[in-house]
Design a protein around this motif. Sequence first.
Motif, PDB file in Angstrom:
ATOM      1  N   ARG A  92       0.866  -1.372   0.153  1.00 61.11           N
ATOM      2  CA  ARG A  92      -0.098  -0.024   0.029  1.00 61.11           C
ATOM      3  C   ARG A  92       0.789   1.269  -0.016  1.00 61.11           C
ATOM      4  N   ASP A  93       2.243   1.191   0.426  1.00 60.06           N
ATOM      5  CA  ASP A  93       3.048   2.508   0.783  1.00 60.06           C
ATOM      6  C   ASP A  93       3.724   2.837  -0.562  1.00 60.06           C
ATOM      7  N   ARG A  94       3.866   4.079  -0.442  1.00 62.28           N
ATOM      8  CA  ARG A  94       4.608   4.908  -2.025  1.00 62.28           C
ATOM      9  C   ARG A  94       6.177   4.433  -1.783  1.00 62.28           C
ATOM     10  N   TYR A  95       6.851   4.380  -2.745  1.00 58.53           N
ATOM     11  CA  TYR A  95       8.327   4.025  -2.981  1.00 58.53           C
ATOM     12  C   TYR A  95       8.760   5.212  -2.440  1.00 58.53           C
ATOM     13  N   PRO A  96      10.045   5.129  -1.508  1.00 56.92           N
ATOM     14  CA  PRO A  96      10.919   6.219  -1.295  1.00 56.92           C
ATOM     15  C   PRO A  96      11.335   6.889  -2.800  1.00 56.92           C
ATOM     16  N   ALA A  97      11.828   8.034  -3.043  1.00 58.06           N
ATOM     17  CA  ALA A  97      12.312   8.665  -4.037  1.00 58.06           C
ATOM     18  C   ALA A  97      13.427   8.079  -4.768  1.00 58.06           C
ATOM     19  N   ASP A  98      14.495   7.469  -3.727  1.00 58.50           N
ATOM     20  CA  ASP A  98      15.449   6.724  -4.382  1.00 58.50           C
ATOM     21  C   ASP A  98      15.165   5.400  -5.022  1.00 58.50           C
ATOM     22  N   GLN A  99      14.417   4.624  -4.517  1.00 57.09           N
ATOM     23  CA  GLN A  99      13.980   3.365  -4.980  1.00 57.09           C
ATOM     24  C   GLN A  99      13.168   3.323  -6.255  1.00 57.09           C
ATOM     25  N   LEU A 100      12.230   4.519  -6.317  1.00 54.41           N
ATOM     26  CA  LEU A 100      11.486   4.875  -7.548  1.00 54.41           C
ATOM     27  C   LEU A 100      12.212   5.051  -8.415  1.00 54.41           C
ATOM     28  N   ALA A 101      13.281   5.900  -8.336  1.00 57.23           N
ATOM     29  CA  ALA A 101      14.344   6.348  -9.365  1.00 57.23           C
ATOM     30  C   ALA A 101      14.907   5.038  -9.901  1.00 57.23           C
ATOM     31  N   ARG A 102      15.336   3.959  -9.156  1.00 57.41           N
ATOM     32  CA  ARG A 102      15.944   3.020  -9.772  1.00 57.41           C
ATOM     33  C   ARG A 102      15.030   2.191 -10.560  1.00 57.41           C
ATOM     34  N   ILE A 103      13.736   2.207 -10.305  1.00 55.69           N
ATOM     35  CA  ILE A 103      12.729   1.575 -11.263  1.00 55.69           C
ATOM     36  C   ILE A 103      12.675   2.204 -12.336  1.00 55.69           C
ATOM     37  N   LYS A 104      12.674   3.553 -12.482  1.00 56.96           N
ATOM     38  CA  LYS A 104      12.428   4.373 -13.453  1.00 56.96           C
ATOM     39  C   LYS A 104      13.303   4.205 -14.266  1.00 56.96           C
ATOM     40  N   GLU A 105      14.811   3.953 -14.046  1.00 60.94           N
ATOM     41  CA  GLU A 105      15.812   3.629 -14.612  1.00 60.94           C
ATOM     42  C   GLU A 105      15.705   2.350 -15.435  1.00 60.94           C
ATOM     43  N   LEU A 106      15.235   1.409 -14.961  1.00 60.95           N
ATOM     44  CA  LEU A 106      14.840  -0.068 -15.517  1.00 60.95           C
ATOM     45  C   LEU A 106      13.790   0.255 -16.490  1.00 60.95           C
ATOM     46  N   LYS A 127      -8.526   1.287  -3.782  1.00 62.91           N
ATOM     47  CA  LYS A 127      -7.855   2.584  -3.980  1.00 62.91           C
ATOM     48  C   LYS A 127      -6.436   2.596  -3.525  1.00 62.91           C
ATOM     49  N   ALA A 128      -5.941   1.955  -2.738  1.00 60.89           N
ATOM     50  CA  ALA A 128      -4.535   1.952  -2.407  1.00 60.89           C
ATOM     51  C   ALA A 128      -4.003   1.266  -3.580  1.00 60.89           C
ATOM     52  N   LEU A 129      -4.551   0.021  -4.037  1.00 57.90           N
ATOM     53  CA  LEU A 129      -3.656  -0.524  -5.377  1.00 57.90           C
ATOM     54  C   LEU A 129      -3.781   0.227  -6.586  1.00 57.90           C
ATOM     55  N   THR A 130      -4.769   0.916  -6.953  1.00 56.20           N
ATOM     56  CA  THR A 130      -4.722   1.593  -8.027  1.00 56.20           C
ATOM     57  C   THR A 130      -3.772   2.929  -7.967  1.00 56.20           C
ATOM     58  N   ALA A 131      -3.947   3.451  -6.612  1.00 55.72           N
ATOM     59  CA  ALA A 131      -3.095   4.637  -6.486  1.00 55.72           C
ATOM     60  C   ALA A 131      -1.461   4.042  -6.579  1.00 55.72           C
ATOM     61  N   LYS A 132      -1.077   3.263  -6.171  1.00 52.75           N
ATOM     62  CA  LYS A 132       0.094   2.647  -6.211  1.00 52.75           C
ATOM     63  C   LYS A 132       0.396   2.589  -7.633  1.00 52.75           C
ATOM     64  N   PHE A 133      -0.406   1.991  -8.636  1.00 51.61           N
ATOM     65  CA  PHE A 133      -0.144   1.669  -9.946  1.00 51.61           C
ATOM     66  C   PHE A 133      -0.034   2.991 -10.648  1.00 51.61           C
ATOM     67  N   ALA A 134      -0.697   4.240  -9.975  1.00 55.75           N
ATOM     68  CA  ALA A 134      -0.746   5.238 -10.685  1.00 55.75           C
ATOM     69  C   ALA A 134       0.866   5.984 -10.463  1.00 55.75           C
ATOM     70  N   THR A 135       1.424   5.748  -9.299  1.00 53.43           N
ATOM     71  CA  THR A 135       2.978   6.236  -9.016  1.00 53.43           C
ATOM     72  C   THR A 135       3.824   5.448 -10.063  1.00 53.43           C
ATOM     73  N   LEU A 136       3.256   4.204 -10.378  1.00 51.27           N
ATOM     74  CA  LEU A 136       4.539   3.518 -11.355  1.00 51.27           C
ATOM     75  C   LEU A 136       4.039   4.055 -12.836  1.00 51.27           C
ATOM     76  N   TRP A 137       2.756   4.305 -13.089  1.00 54.91           N
ATOM     77  CA  TRP A 137       2.482   4.763 -14.332  1.00 54.91           C
ATOM     78  C   TRP A 137       3.245   6.029 -14.657  1.00 54.91           C
ATOM     79  N   ASP A 138       3.269   6.933 -13.580  1.00 55.53           N
ATOM     80  CA  ASP A 138       4.008   8.207 -13.917  1.00 55.53           C
ATOM     81  C   ASP A 138       5.409   8.170 -14.085  1.00 55.53           C
ATOM     82  N   ILE A 139       5.995   6.914 -13.929  1.00 52.39           N
ATOM     83  CA  ILE A 139       7.269   6.880 -14.208  1.00 52.39           C
ATOM     84  C   ILE A 139       7.560   6.076 -15.519  1.00 52.39           C
TER      85      ILE A 139
END
Length: 638
Positions: free
Chosen positions: A238-252, A282-294
Amino acid sequence: MHRTRTAAATGLAVTLAVIPLAGMAGPSGAAPARAADGARARPATATLSPAPQSVHDRSDHLTVTGTVTLVAGPKTDAAALALVTKSLKAAGAQHVVRTGRVAPQAGRLTVYVDGPGAARTLTALGARGTAGLPAEGYALAVARGRIALAGKDATGTYYAAQTLSHLLPHRTRPGARVPGAVVRDWPATPLRGVIEGFYGTPWSHAARLDQLDFAARHKMNIYVYSPKDDAYLREKWRDRYPADQLARIKELVDRARARHVEFTYALSPGLSVCYSSAADVKALTAKFATLWDIGVRTFAVPLDDISYTKWNCAADKEKFGTGGAAAGTAQAQLLNQVNREFIARHPGARPLQMVPTEYYDLKATPYKAALAAKLDADVLVEWTGVGIIAPTMTAGQAQQARELFGHPILLWDNYPVNDYVSKRLMLGPYNGRAPGVPGRLAGITANPMIQPSASKLALATVADYAWNDRAYDARDSWSTAIEELAGGDARTARALRAFADVNYTSAINPRQAPELSAALDRFRKGGDARRLDAVLHDLQDAPGVLRDRLPDRAFAREAAPWLDATRAWAVAARDALRLIVADRSGDAATARQLRARIPELVTKAKSYVYVDLKGKRIPVVVGDGVLDTFVADAVAGR
C-alpha cells in the motif's frame, strides 16, 4: 514464483549426441541448421539466435565499404537505426551517412531501413515485404551491394536490426564480405521474456539493467519485476516508494523501453488485502498510478503463495463466504475493479496480468471455475504447467489450461530457477516443451536463477524456443548459447561447455553430465584411458579458463564455488583413472598410494559452499551421480 521448495528431478530423458569434450566440431558443435521452410542455411545464418522462421541463402555477397549510406524512413525506430549504425561500424565501416532518400552509388554499400526505399529494395532483392506478418515480424535482405530491412512495427524493425547485427562480421577496417541472405521472420508467441520471481539473494540493479540488454539481443520483449527483496511489492504494497527506489525502477523502465522490452510491475497484495474494501482497491490503483507516472504500462497482480481458506478481514467472509469458489469470486472482483478503474482509464496500458492461487495444475476446482466465470475476459492468467516445475509440456495441456481458466494463458515457467535447490546451477537447455505450445499461449516467461549472468545460458535457449518452437533443437540452441557467451573464442567455448555439462541436470534435463557420462561409458567399455584423461584434463582446466577468458566477468564471480568444486572433482577423477590403470596393470604400490590420497581429494571437492541470503552455508554439487560415482567405484575396485 518458485514458491514451493520441492526437489523436482523427473522429466523426459534426453537423447544426447556423444561428442568428445576435447575436440568440438565447428563453432557451436551443432549440425548446420535448416530454415523452417526446408532451405538449408549456410554457417553465416546457421547460428542466428533465435532461429528465424524462414532463411534463404543467396549465392552472391556484398562488401562492407568504408562509407555506408543509411536511408531511413521518416518514422523509423531510433533504437533500430542506432543498432544498425553500430553494427555497420563494428563490421568495418568508417562513416555511416544517414539520409532520407538516395539512389544507390557505385562502390558504396547502401542500407535501407523502413520506408518506401526499404520496401522497393526488398522486392528488387527477391524478398517479400512486411504485408501479412504478425506484430513484431520483419523482413531482411542482404544482396548485391544493398541491405534492406523493414518491420511490421517499430519492434519488428528493431528485431530486423538485431538479426543484421548477427549477420555482419566484426572487423576493424572496410572490405569484409557478407554472404547474401533473405530472412522473413516473426515470433511464435506474443510475449517472451523473464520474470524475476525467485526467493533468495536478489539481483543487483546493475544485473537487472544487463538482463534487459540481454533480453533485447534475444528478441525477448517482457521483463516482469517481482523481486522478493522489494518489500513495497508485498508487505508494504500500500505504501509509496521512497524517491531513491522509485528512481532506480524508472531507470529500469527507461532501459526496457529503449530495448523494446515491456517492463511489467507485479504488485502482490494477497498477504493482507481485504477484497471487499474500497480503500484497498484505491490503495492498489494509487500505487499503480505512481508507477504509471514513471513510464510503466504493464501491470500484474500475483495472488500466489497465499491462503484462500483464511480471510484477511471479517468483511470478506461475510460478503463472499468460505471455500475455493468464494476465494475465486473475491479475487475476480478485486481484479475487475483494478482492470476497469485503472487499466481501462489509462490509454496505452497493456492487458492486466494475474497469478491465481491455484497456478500449477489442470484440475477442475470450484476456485478455477469461479475465476474463469467472473474475471474480466481480457485479463491474462499466469500458469506454471502441470506441476510447480513442469518436467514436460504439450500443446494439448496449454490448450486445456486456456479452457480451464477461461482466459489467455501466460506461462510462468520455473526454469532455470534454483531457489529450491540452491546447491546447484541449472546450465542445461530449455527442454521438454513440445512444438505447438507457444501458439496456444499469450506468452512465455522464464523464472531464472539467483545467479543472473549464469542464467543467460538457459535463458538464451528459452528465447530460441519462444520465438520459433518449430525449428527449436535444445542441444543446438545450447551450443549456440555457449558460443555466444564465450565471445566466439573456441577455447573458452570448450571450457564453458565442459563446465555446463557437469551442471546440466534439472527437472527438465534429468540426465546429469551427458557428455562426460558418454566419455566414461566409452572408457568402461574398453576405451583408451588417455582419451578419458584428456577429457578430465579439459574439465580440470575449465574453471581457470573461464575465470581468465569469459567476457561476462560476473559469470565467474557468481559461479565461484561451483568452479572450485569442478576443478577439485576433476583432480580426484583423474587420480581415480590412474588408480584403475594401476589396478589393471598390477601396480599395487601406486594403487595403494592413490587409494590413500583420493579420500582427501573428495573431501576437498565436497568442501565448497554457496552462502545464501540468510548466511546459510550450502555445499554445492557438480557432476553428482557421475564424477562422485566414478571416483567411488575406482576406490572400491569396481
